[in-house]
Scaffold this motif. Structure first.
Motif, PDB file in Angstrom:
ATOM      1  N   LEU A 276       0.828  -1.205   0.000  1.00 20.60           N
ATOM      2  CA  LEU A 276       0.000   0.000   0.000  1.00 20.60           C
ATOM      3  C   LEU A 276       0.867   1.263   0.000  1.00 20.60           C
ATOM      4  O   LEU A 276       1.700   1.441   0.882  1.00 20.60           O
ATOM      5  CB  LEU A 276      -0.920   0.003   1.230  1.00 20.60           C
ATOM      6  N   PRO A 277       0.661   2.134  -0.991  1.00 21.61           N
ATOM      7  CA  PRO A 277       1.438   3.365  -0.987  1.00 21.61           C
ATOM      8  C   PRO A 277       0.953   4.248   0.165  1.00 21.61           C
ATOM      9  O   PRO A 277      -0.211   4.205   0.530  1.00 21.61           O
ATOM     10  CB  PRO A 277       1.094   3.998  -2.335  1.00 21.61           C
ATOM     11  N   GLY A 278       1.845   5.007   0.748  1.00 23.22           N
ATOM     12  CA  GLY A 278       1.403   5.970   1.746  1.00 23.22           C
ATOM     13  C   GLY A 278       1.215   5.402   3.138  1.00 23.22           C
ATOM     14  O   GLY A 278       0.741   6.105   4.028  1.00 23.22           O
ATOM     15  N   ARG A 279       1.528   4.120   3.360  1.00 18.91           N
ATOM     16  CA  ARG A 279       1.526   3.583   4.720  1.00 18.91           C
ATOM     17  C   ARG A 279       2.955   3.133   5.008  1.00 18.91           C
ATOM     18  O   ARG A 279       3.297   1.958   4.831  1.00 18.91           O
ATOM     19  CB  ARG A 279       0.556   2.414   4.878  1.00 18.91           C
TER      20      ARG A 279
ATOM     21  N   TRP B  83       4.125  -0.125   6.840  1.00 17.00           N
ATOM     22  CA  TRP B  83       3.918  -1.435   6.205  1.00 17.00           C
ATOM     23  C   TRP B  83       4.693  -1.586   4.910  1.00 17.00           C
ATOM     24  O   TRP B  83       4.868  -2.704   4.410  1.00 17.00           O
ATOM     25  CB  TRP B  83       2.424  -1.635   5.889  1.00 17.00           C
TER      26      TRP B  83
ATOM     27  N   GLU C 157       8.281   9.715   6.941  1.00 16.11           N
ATOM     28  CA  GLU C 157       7.082   8.908   6.756  1.00 16.11           C
ATOM     29  C   GLU C 157       7.245   7.464   7.253  1.00 16.11           C
ATOM     30  O   GLU C 157       6.272   6.781   7.513  1.00 16.11           O
ATOM     31  CB  GLU C 157       6.666   8.893   5.283  1.00 16.11           C
TER      32      GLU C 157
ATOM     33  N   PHE D 214      -1.516   2.708  10.978  1.00 15.25           N
ATOM     34  CA  PHE D 214      -2.517   3.762  10.769  1.00 15.25           C
ATOM     35  C   PHE D 214      -2.200   5.053  11.527  1.00 15.25           C
ATOM     36  O   PHE D 214      -2.866   6.065  11.325  1.00 15.25           O
ATOM     37  CB  PHE D 214      -3.900   3.269  11.213  1.00 15.25           C
TER      38      PHE D 214
ATOM     39  N   PRO E 227      -2.803   9.763   7.245  1.00 12.93           N
ATOM     40  CA  PRO E 227      -2.231  10.404   6.046  1.00 12.93           C
ATOM     41  C   PRO E 227      -2.091  11.920   6.166  1.00 12.93           C
ATOM     42  O   PRO E 227      -1.427  12.535   5.336  1.00 12.93           O
ATOM     43  CB  PRO E 227      -3.229  10.043   4.945  1.00 12.93           C
ATOM     44  N   PHE E 228      -2.709  12.536   7.174  1.00 14.18           N
ATOM     45  CA  PHE E 228      -2.561  13.976   7.374  1.00 14.18           C
ATOM     46  C   PHE E 228      -1.522  14.271   8.463  1.00 14.18           C
ATOM     47  O   PHE E 228      -1.451  15.375   8.971  1.00 14.18           O
ATOM     48  CB  PHE E 228      -3.912  14.597   7.769  1.00 14.18           C
ATOM     49  N   ASP E 229      -0.738  13.242   8.818  1.00 17.07           N
ATOM     50  CA  ASP E 229       0.272  13.351   9.860  1.00 17.07           C
ATOM     51  C   ASP E 229      -0.353  13.761  11.191  1.00 17.07           C
ATOM     52  O   ASP E 229       0.212  14.543  11.945  1.00 17.07           O
ATOM     53  CB  ASP E 229       1.374  14.336   9.447  1.00 17.07           C
ATOM     54  N   ARG E 230      -1.548  13.263  11.448  1.00 10.23           N
ATOM     55  CA  ARG E 230      -2.218  13.539  12.720  1.00 10.23           C
ATOM     56  C   ARG E 230      -2.368  12.243  13.498  1.00 10.23           C
ATOM     57  O   ARG E 230      -2.352  11.150  12.946  1.00 10.23           O
ATOM     58  CB  ARG E 230      -3.614  14.115  12.470  1.00 10.23           C
TER      59      ARG E 230
ATOM     60  N   ASN F  23      -0.825  19.568   6.762  1.00 11.66           N
ATOM     61  CA  ASN F  23      -1.571  18.317   6.828  1.00 11.66           C
ATOM     62  C   ASN F  23      -1.958  17.806   5.443  1.00 11.66           C
ATOM     63  O   ASN F  23      -1.958  16.602   5.196  1.00 11.66           O
ATOM     64  CB  ASN F  23      -2.834  18.486   7.672  1.00 11.66           C
TER      65      ASN F  23
ATOM     66  N   PRO G 231       1.890  16.904   3.679  1.00 14.78           N
ATOM     67  CA  PRO G 231       2.909  16.648   4.695  1.00 14.78           C
ATOM     68  C   PRO G 231       4.271  16.404   4.049  1.00 14.78           C
ATOM     69  O   PRO G 231       4.372  15.700   3.049  1.00 14.78           O
ATOM     70  CB  PRO G 231       2.397  15.407   5.443  1.00 14.78           C
TER      71      PRO G 231
ATOM     72  N   ALA H 112      -5.816   1.623   1.826  1.00 15.43           N
ATOM     73  CA  ALA H 112      -5.000   1.842   0.630  1.00 15.43           C
ATOM     74  C   ALA H 112      -4.917   3.311   0.236  1.00 15.43           C
ATOM     75  O   ALA H 112      -3.936   3.731  -0.363  1.00 15.43           O
ATOM     76  CB  ALA H 112      -5.563   1.030  -0.540  1.00 15.43           C
TER      77      ALA H 112
ATOM     78  N   PRO I 123      -3.939   6.930   0.198  1.00 13.93           N
ATOM     79  CA  PRO I 123      -2.934   7.731   0.911  1.00 13.93           C
ATOM     80  C   PRO I 123      -3.404   9.144   1.225  1.00 13.93           C
ATOM     81  O   PRO I 123      -2.640   9.946   1.735  1.00 13.93           O
ATOM     82  CB  PRO I 123      -1.751   7.755  -0.062  1.00 13.93           C
TER      83      PRO I 123
ATOM     84  N   GLY J 186      -6.570   9.796   2.791  1.00  9.88           N
ATOM     85  CA  GLY J 186      -7.609   9.795   3.826  1.00  9.88           C
ATOM     86  C   GLY J 186      -8.940  10.294   3.313  1.00  9.88           C
ATOM     87  O   GLY J 186      -9.680  10.958   4.033  1.00  9.88           O
TER      88      GLY J 186
ATOM     89  N   LYS K 271       0.999  14.584  -2.593  1.00  8.17           N
ATOM     90  CA  LYS K 271       1.791  13.346  -2.618  1.00  8.17           C
ATOM     91  C   LYS K 271       1.957  12.719  -4.013  1.00  8.17           C
ATOM     92  O   LYS K 271       1.677  11.521  -4.196  1.00  8.17           O
ATOM     93  CB  LYS K 271       1.156  12.293  -1.679  1.00  8.17           C
TER      94      LYS K 271
ATOM     95  N   LEU L  73       3.899   9.261  -4.748  1.00  7.81           N
ATOM     96  CA  LEU L  73       3.393   7.900  -4.497  1.00  7.81           C
ATOM     97  C   LEU L  73       2.936   7.208  -5.782  1.00  7.81           C
ATOM     98  O   LEU L  73       2.579   6.035  -5.760  1.00  7.81           O
ATOM     99  CB  LEU L  73       2.245   7.933  -3.480  1.00  7.81           C
TER     100      LEU L  73
END
Lengths: 384, 266
Positions: free
Chosen positions: A186-189, A192, A265, A337, A341-344, B106, B109, B170, B172, B174, B253, B256
């Protein structure tokens, strides 16, 4: 053969009744979840998978570990495992049953689950996970049952079962590799997104599964006339030792890449799990217990005297099971998690209802295990 | 003699069940296969847009942040959520939102730094589904409940979704929300023109596919008074492309590789 599950002493029925009671409690809690929706869980928009999916992931590992008995026996002709391969196969059946139940209780629309078959989607890893898990379930129940029946009749197992056994050997790691791919692609996690996910899944599974088998064999020896023997337990202990050490090493590889590269990240998730971010750190003590416990267990297991003494071996096995469970069954999913994705930071903790439902699934799995082991042990006892 | 009879009877019964079972499967598969062979694709519903519909090769959106104020943004959000029956859940942990505002740090990021213009640092950016050209949500969905249309819009079939939430893991950005409970009763004034959602399914922005079908641009774009532009990325004469030629635009992003189709001018 099933009639052997219907005749047992008071201890057997006591266990069955206790497990059934937990299953019923969990089922009632699940009915409530069906009515209210998944808002009765601790999951949220940001942490959209929780305890259920984490248990599923851990149990896929337990299921895959049956191969650690089957492979030495059938490929290396390691006779000592002959008596206990059935324990591995039936453990796999029970573990996969739990996996399926954990997926079901996690679905928002469980009544539509057959859509996965109705609209097969090969580009989805979840589709492949369904294929490999159901295949693995069938392989193990068919192989275990057939071989046990042949043993009961003191006849060699039918010839058609041999190819199935050989097929089940590569199939076992596949179920855990595919489960790792659920996350690792999964991109952006960042947490993982690592190629070591699948190898790490495999070694932690091959540590925790055999550790559980050792404990189960000890329990069977205590409460029944079935003695697995010292040799297979010692060989299993060696497997646990190597695998837990490799697992610690793999964690170190991951930590090196993440922190030497300094890519935020990837680092942020480790920071959350092991140090906490901005005061949020529900999992911090758990993760340290897991890591320190895993290293301690590795050191203990390396000492031959610890492995040989069944009491200390049992303790080390409990440590391996608990620490790998915290790692996969608690940290892995939430850690992926958080931050979102908003770095929160949105934290997650399972609710009581969620834990009740999970306990129900675990109890259902152990009920299946109890019944299958009862059948196997009764037959082994009759044969003497 | 009797035992032999019984055995023959059970064998027959077993054989009978085998034959009926196998022939049912063969019949079902064969029937379907035959239709597929003689008239491929005919079993799937065919769809043709109406004459008044807005069509494009690849829809994309451009947001000019300089032209957006907090008030005008709120108006866009309210209109979108009202016409799409998006409930006001109140609880930020379990809310549903199709379009909302986020600070630069946000929304982008890693792109922020300490010495940015204050205007950008404090400004809140519109975020929504990016209708990626290479969408990870579509890749992971095990039932094709979320899919990509020919014109690039990522759609959701709430009647097929099993609520596994793989798409949420999946995405990225949200962008996706889940109906954690029955949210229907939270909808204040329900728009009868658009469906509501049951508990247990995922939802998100649909680039106003239902409005495009009737020849209308997305509601947020209409409401934004020129701050948002919606158009065909493949049409070099479109207003969207004209602005893109002259102005530097950024995306969320992009590294990605999902190829998001919402562009920002900051």
């Amino acid at each position: 053969m099933f009639e052997r599950a219907l005749a047992g002493d008071r201890k057997y029925w006591g266990l069955v009744v206790v497990l059934l009671a937990i299953v019923c409690t969990g089922f009632i809690a699940y009915l409530w979840q069906l009515k209210m929706g998944l808002r009765i869980t601790g999951m949220s928009r940001d942490v959209s998978w929780g305890f259920y999916i984490a248990q599923f992931t851990y149990l896929v590992g337990i299921a895959a570990s049956a191969v650690m008995l089957v492979l030495p026996y059938y490929l290396h002709n390691y006779k000592a495992f002959g008596r206990i391969t059935i324990l591995g196969e039936f453990l796999a059946v029970a573990a996969v049953s739990m996996c399926v139940m954990f997926i079901l209780v996690d679905l928002g629309k469980p009544m539509r689950v057959l859509n996965v078959l109705l609209h097969p989607t090969p580009n989805s890893v979840l589709f492949w996970d369904m294929v490999v898990l159901s295949g693995y379930f069938l392989l193990n129940i068919v192989i275990g049952w057939t071989v046990l029946e042949a043993e009961k009749n003191t006849a060699p197992p039918p010839s058609w079962v041999k190819p199935l056994i050989y097929l089940s050997i590569p199939w076992a790691p596949c179920i855990h590799i595919v489960t790792a791919f659920l996350y690792a692609g999964l991109p952006g996690r960042g947490f993982w997104l690592t190629a070591i996910m699948a190898p790490r899944f495999l070694v932690s599974a091959f540590a925790s599964g055999p550790a559980l088998l050792i404990l189960l064999a000890m329990i069977l020896k205590k409460f029944t006339k079935f003695d697995a023997g010292t040799k297979p337990i010692q060989t299993l202990a060696t497997i646990v030792t190597y695998c837990i050490i490799i697992n610690v090493l793999f964690v170190f590889f991951e930590v090196f890449t993440v922190f030497y590269s300094q890519i935020p990240e990837h680092m942020r998730h480790f920071e959350y799990l092991f140090a906490g971010i901005a005061g949020y750190g529900k999992l911090v003590p758990w993760m340290w217990v897991s890591m320190i416990g895993m290293i301690t267990a590795s050191i203990l297991l390396v000492i031959p005297a610890v492995r040989r003494n069944h009491a200390t071996l049992a303790l080390a096995c409990v440590m391996v099971i608990v620490t790998t469970w915290i790692d996969k069954g608690l940290g892995l999913i939430t850690g992926g998690f958080v931050p979102n994705p908003f770095d929160r930071i949105t934290e997650y903790w399972p609710t009581t209802l969620e834990l009740l439902i999970s306990a129900g699934v675990w109890a259902a799995g152990f009920l299946i295990l109890t019944i299958l082991y009862k059948i196997a042990v009764s037959i082994k006892e009759e044969l003497g | 003699m009797k035992t032999v009879d019984e055995k023959t009877v059970t064998m027959n019964r077993r054989k009978f069940l085998e034959i009926t079972g196998v022939s049912t499967i063969v019949g079902l598969l064969g029937g379907w296969g035959l239709v597929e062979l003689l008239a491929p694709g005919e079993l799937e519903a065919t769809y043709l847009p109406k004459k008044e519909a807005l069509v494009a090769k690849r829809w994309a959106m451009l947001i000019d942040m300089k032209k957006i104020t907090e008030q005008s943004a709120k108006k866009c959000i309210t209109v979108c959520h009202r016409i799409h029956n998006v409930p006001d859940v109140g609880d930020p942990k379990r809310e549903i939102k199709w379009i909302w505002l986020e600070h630069f740090a946000n929304a982008f990021p890693g792109d922020e730094h300490e010495h940015m213009p204050e205007r950008i640092e404090e400004e809140r950016f519109f975020v929504m589904c990016n209708h990626c050209d290479n969408p990870p949500c579509v890749r992971v969905c095990p039932t094709k409940a979320t899919w990509q249309r020919g014109d690039g819009i990522i759609m959701m079939d709430q009647h097929r979704c099993i609520g596994c939430r793989y798409c949420m893991a999946a995405c990225p950005f949200g962008a996706r929300g889940f109906n954690w409970g029955d949210y229907r009763f939270l909808i204040k004034d329900r728009n009868p023109e658009y469906p509501t959602r049951e508990k247990g399914v995922v939802e998100k922005c649909n680039f106003c596919a239902e409005r495009l079908a009737k020849g209308r641009i997305p509601a947020c774009v209409e409401e934004s008074e020129g701050a948002m532009v919606f158009g065909d990325l493949m049409d070099s004469q479109s207003e969207l492309r004209k602005i893109m030629r002259e102005q530097y635009t950024i995306r969320r992003k992009p590294y990605l590789g999902t190829n998001p189709q919402v562009y920002y001018m900051v």
